[in-house]
Design a protein around this motif. Structure first.
Motif, PDB file in Angstrom:
ATOM      1  N   ARG A   1       0.832  -1.213   0.000  1.00 42.00           N
ATOM      2  CA  ARG A   1       0.000   0.000   0.000  1.00 42.00           C
ATOM      3  C   ARG A   1       0.865   1.262   0.000  1.00 42.00           C
ATOM      4  O   ARG A   1       0.529   2.255  -0.653  1.00 42.00           O
ATOM      5  CB  ARG A   1      -0.928  -0.003   1.222  1.00 42.00           C
ATOM      6  N   ALA A   2       1.988   1.200   0.719  1.00 38.88           N
ATOM      7  CA  ALA A   2       2.858   2.374   0.815  1.00 38.88           C
ATOM      8  C   ALA A   2       3.701   2.559  -0.445  1.00 38.88           C
ATOM      9  O   ALA A   2       4.048   3.689  -0.798  1.00 38.88           O
ATOM     10  CB  ALA A   2       3.770   2.255   2.035  1.00 38.88           C
ATOM     11  N   ALA A   3       4.062   1.454  -1.105  1.00 39.04           N
ATOM     12  CA  ALA A   3       4.912   1.511  -2.304  1.00 39.04           C
ATOM     13  C   ALA A   3       4.186   0.832  -3.461  1.00 39.04           C
ATOM     14  O   ALA A   3       4.570  -0.257  -3.902  1.00 39.04           O
ATOM     15  CB  ALA A   3       6.250   0.835  -2.029  1.00 39.04           C
ATOM     16  N   PRO A   4       3.150   1.463  -3.993  1.00 41.82           N
ATOM     17  CA  PRO A   4       2.292   0.818  -5.001  1.00 41.82           C
ATOM     18  C   PRO A   4       2.982   0.542  -6.328  1.00 41.82           C
ATOM     19  O   PRO A   4       2.480  -0.270  -7.114  1.00 41.82           O
ATOM     20  CB  PRO A   4       1.144   1.827  -5.169  1.00 41.82           C
ATOM     21  N   ASN A   5       4.111   1.183  -6.601  1.00 44.44           N
ATOM     22  CA  ASN A   5       4.811   0.978  -7.868  1.00 44.44           C
ATOM     23  C   ASN A   5       5.946  -0.034  -7.765  1.00 44.44           C
ATOM     24  O   ASN A   5       6.687  -0.231  -8.739  1.00 44.44           O
ATOM     25  CB  ASN A   5       5.374   2.314  -8.364  1.00 44.44           C
ATOM     26  N   SER A   6       6.074  -0.660  -6.606  1.00 40.92           N
ATOM     27  CA  SER A   6       7.206  -1.550  -6.377  1.00 40.92           C
ATOM     28  C   SER A   6       6.804  -3.021  -6.398  1.00 40.92           C
ATOM     29  O   SER A   6       5.763  -3.408  -5.857  1.00 40.92           O
ATOM     30  CB  SER A   6       7.847  -1.236  -5.012  1.00 40.92           C
ATOM     31  N   VAL A   7       7.651  -3.837  -7.021  1.00 43.50           N
ATOM     32  CA  VAL A   7       7.528  -5.281  -6.887  1.00 43.50           C
ATOM     33  C   VAL A   7       8.137  -5.645  -5.544  1.00 43.50           C
ATOM     34  O   VAL A   7       9.070  -4.974  -5.066  1.00 43.50           O
ATOM     35  CB  VAL A   7       8.254  -6.001  -8.042  1.00 43.50           C
ATOM     36  N   ILE A   8       7.615  -6.667  -4.888  1.00 42.58           N
ATOM     37  CA  ILE A   8       8.091  -7.076  -3.567  1.00 42.58           C
ATOM     38  C   ILE A   8       8.595  -8.513  -3.644  1.00 42.58           C
ATOM     39  O   ILE A   8       7.843  -9.419  -4.011  1.00 42.58           O
ATOM     40  CB  ILE A   8       6.973  -6.966  -2.513  1.00 42.58           C
ATOM     41  N   HIS A   9       9.866  -8.711  -3.307  1.00 42.04           N
ATOM     42  CA  HIS A   9      10.456 -10.047  -3.326  1.00 42.04           C
ATOM     43  C   HIS A   9      10.862 -10.453  -1.908  1.00 42.04           C
ATOM     44  O   HIS A   9      11.462  -9.659  -1.172  1.00 42.04           O
ATOM     45  CB  HIS A   9      11.720 -10.089  -4.197  1.00 42.04           C
ATOM     46  N   ASN A  10      10.536 -11.679  -1.547  1.00 34.79           N
ATOM     47  CA  ASN A  10      11.025 -12.264  -0.305  1.00 34.79           C
ATOM     48  C   ASN A  10      12.236 -13.124  -0.642  1.00 34.79           C
ATOM     49  O   ASN A  10      12.111 -14.120  -1.364  1.00 34.79           O
ATOM     50  CB  ASN A  10       9.938 -13.126   0.351  1.00 34.79           C
ATOM     51  N   LEU A  11      13.417 -12.725  -0.167  1.00 35.44           N
ATOM     52  CA  LEU A  11      14.645 -13.457  -0.458  1.00 35.44           C
ATOM     53  C   LEU A  11      14.965 -14.421   0.671  1.00 35.44           C
ATOM     54  O   LEU A  11      14.579 -14.217   1.822  1.00 35.44           O
ATOM     55  CB  LEU A  11      15.818 -12.491  -0.642  1.00 35.44           C
ATOM     56  N   TYR A  12      15.714 -15.467   0.330  1.00 35.52           N
ATOM     57  CA  TYR A  12      16.152 -16.433   1.341  1.00 35.52           C
ATOM     58  C   TYR A  12      17.568 -16.886   1.026  1.00 35.52           C
ATOM     59  O   TYR A  12      17.926 -17.056  -0.139  1.00 35.52           O
ATOM     60  CB  TYR A  12      15.235 -17.656   1.364  1.00 35.52           C
ATOM     61  N   GLY A  13      18.348 -17.076   2.068  1.00 35.79           N
ATOM     62  CA  GLY A  13      19.683 -17.632   1.896  1.00 35.79           C
ATOM     63  C   GLY A  13      20.581 -17.306   3.071  1.00 35.79           C
ATOM     64  O   GLY A  13      20.717 -16.143   3.434  1.00 35.79           O
ATOM     65  N   PRO A  14      21.193 -18.312   3.665  1.00 30.08           N
ATOM     66  CA  PRO A  14      22.162 -18.059   4.729  1.00 30.08           C
ATOM     67  C   PRO A  14      23.465 -17.521   4.147  1.00 30.08           C
ATOM     68  O   PRO A  14      23.687 -17.558   2.929  1.00 30.08           O
ATOM     69  CB  PRO A  14      22.362 -19.450   5.353  1.00 30.08           C
ATOM     70  N   THR A  15      24.323 -17.016   5.003  1.00 22.67           N
ATOM     71  CA  THR A  15      25.602 -16.458   4.572  1.00 22.67           C
ATOM     72  C   THR A  15      26.390 -17.475   3.749  1.00 22.67           C
ATOM     73  O   THR A  15      27.083 -17.109   2.793  1.00 22.67           O
ATOM     74  CB  THR A  15      26.431 -16.024   5.792  1.00 22.67           C
ATOM     75  N   GLU A  16      26.295 -18.742   4.117  1.00 19.15           N
ATOM     76  CA  GLU A  16      27.045 -19.786   3.416  1.00 19.15           C
ATOM     77  C   GLU A  16      26.637 -19.928   1.952  1.00 19.15           C
ATOM     78  O   GLU A  16      27.335 -20.571   1.169  1.00 19.15           O
ATOM     79  CB  GLU A  16      26.852 -21.134   4.133  1.00 19.15           C
ATOM     80  N   ALA A  17      25.512 -19.340   1.586  1.00 20.72           N
ATOM     81  CA  ALA A  17      25.045 -19.399   0.195  1.00 20.72           C
ATOM     82  C   ALA A  17      25.138 -18.030  -0.475  1.00 20.72           C
ATOM     83  O   ALA A  17      24.399 -17.739  -1.419  1.00 20.72           O
ATOM     84  CB  ALA A  17      23.610 -19.909   0.138  1.00 20.72           C
ATOM     85  N   THR A  18      26.047 -17.202  -0.009  1.00 22.14           N
ATOM     86  CA  THR A  18      26.301 -15.876  -0.593  1.00 22.14           C
ATOM     87  C   THR A  18      25.046 -15.014  -0.629  1.00 22.14           C
ATOM     88  O   THR A  18      24.501 -14.715  -1.691  1.00 22.14           O
ATOM     89  CB  THR A  18      26.917 -15.976  -1.995  1.00 22.14           C
TER      90      THR A  18
END
Length: 238
Positions: free
Chosen positions: A98-115
């Motif tokens: 709602r606050a950023a209506p022009n933005s795509v939103i990605h949920n990223l995942y990965g521990p440090t060991e996976a860069t």
């Protein structure tokens, strides 16, 4: 691109900070550095500097919302918002959308060991899940669920998240015993054991359900506290 402005609000001791710096340096973009101790006010810097890219932990949304900084369309300049480092409640994604209506939103995942990050999930309005999935691995990388014997789990079952691919670290500095415990080879592929538990949905997207060391074993059943939290979150006022 050179026209982008990345908001930098992650501490330099956190590996996520490298993402913003290298993305900017390799593409000729700009970095807008948020002053120390001003992270809760980061949305104001987005507005003032017309930042286009955002990367933070999901909890930053809740902090900004409580500060009254995330009204409808208050962040129109953002075109890409990345969140990583913790579970991402769908309710927070809705607030950000709602606050950023022009933005795509990605949920990223990965521990440090996976860069830094090895998978992503793109939020879509109307998502009914309580917590956003971590999605699928980037092209050329691997992500799978195995049981304690290193066997693939049945569809819909909970298993430990294992990662593979070019982003994996070669190992820990002078800790061969830890290397032996965390890295294993299955059918010729080298995998990293994350310690995270997850299940796959019908689309193959993974959703984290807890941590391996946090399991409660009662009556022969494995119970993840995160699953209890997810169920409790379905009730109003909890």
């Amino acid at each position: 691109s050179p026209e982008d402005r990345l908001i930098q609000l992650v501490d330099l001791t956190f590996d996520l900070s490298a993402h913003d710096m290298f993305m900017a340096w390799t593409n000729g973009a700009s970095i807008v550095s948020v002053p120390e101790n001003a992270t809760p006010l980061a949305p104001r810097f987005v507005q003032e500097q017309q930042a286009t890219m955002w990367l933070s932990v999901p909890s930053a949304i809740g902090i900004a919302h409580q500060a009254g900084l995330l009204g409808p369309a208050t962040l129109p300049s953002l075109r890409c918002s990345l969140f990583c480092g913790a579970a991402f409640p769908t309710a927070l994604a809705q607030t950000w959308a709602r606050a950023a209506p022009n933005s795509v939103i990605h949920n990223l995942y990965g521990p440090t060991e996976a860069t830094i990050a090895i998978s992503y999930f793109t939020y879509q309005p109307g998502d009914a899940s309580t917590v956003l999935p971590i999605g699928q691995a980037f092209e050329g990388q691997g992500m799978a669920l195995f049981d304690e014997l290193g066997q693939p789990v049945a569809p819909g079952a909970v298993g430990e998240v294992h990662l593979a691919g070019s982003q994996l670290t070669r190992g820990y500095w002078r800790q061969p015993k830890l290397d032996e415990d965390k890295f294993l080879t299955i059918d010729g592929t080298r995998w990293y054991r994350t310690g995270d538990l997850a299940r796959a949905d019908v689309n193959g997207f993974l959703t984290i359900t807890g941590r391996l060391k946090e399991l409660i074993i009662r009556g022969g059943q494995n119970i993840a506290p995160a699953e209890i939290e997810e169920a409790a979150g379905l009730f109003a006022g909890v």
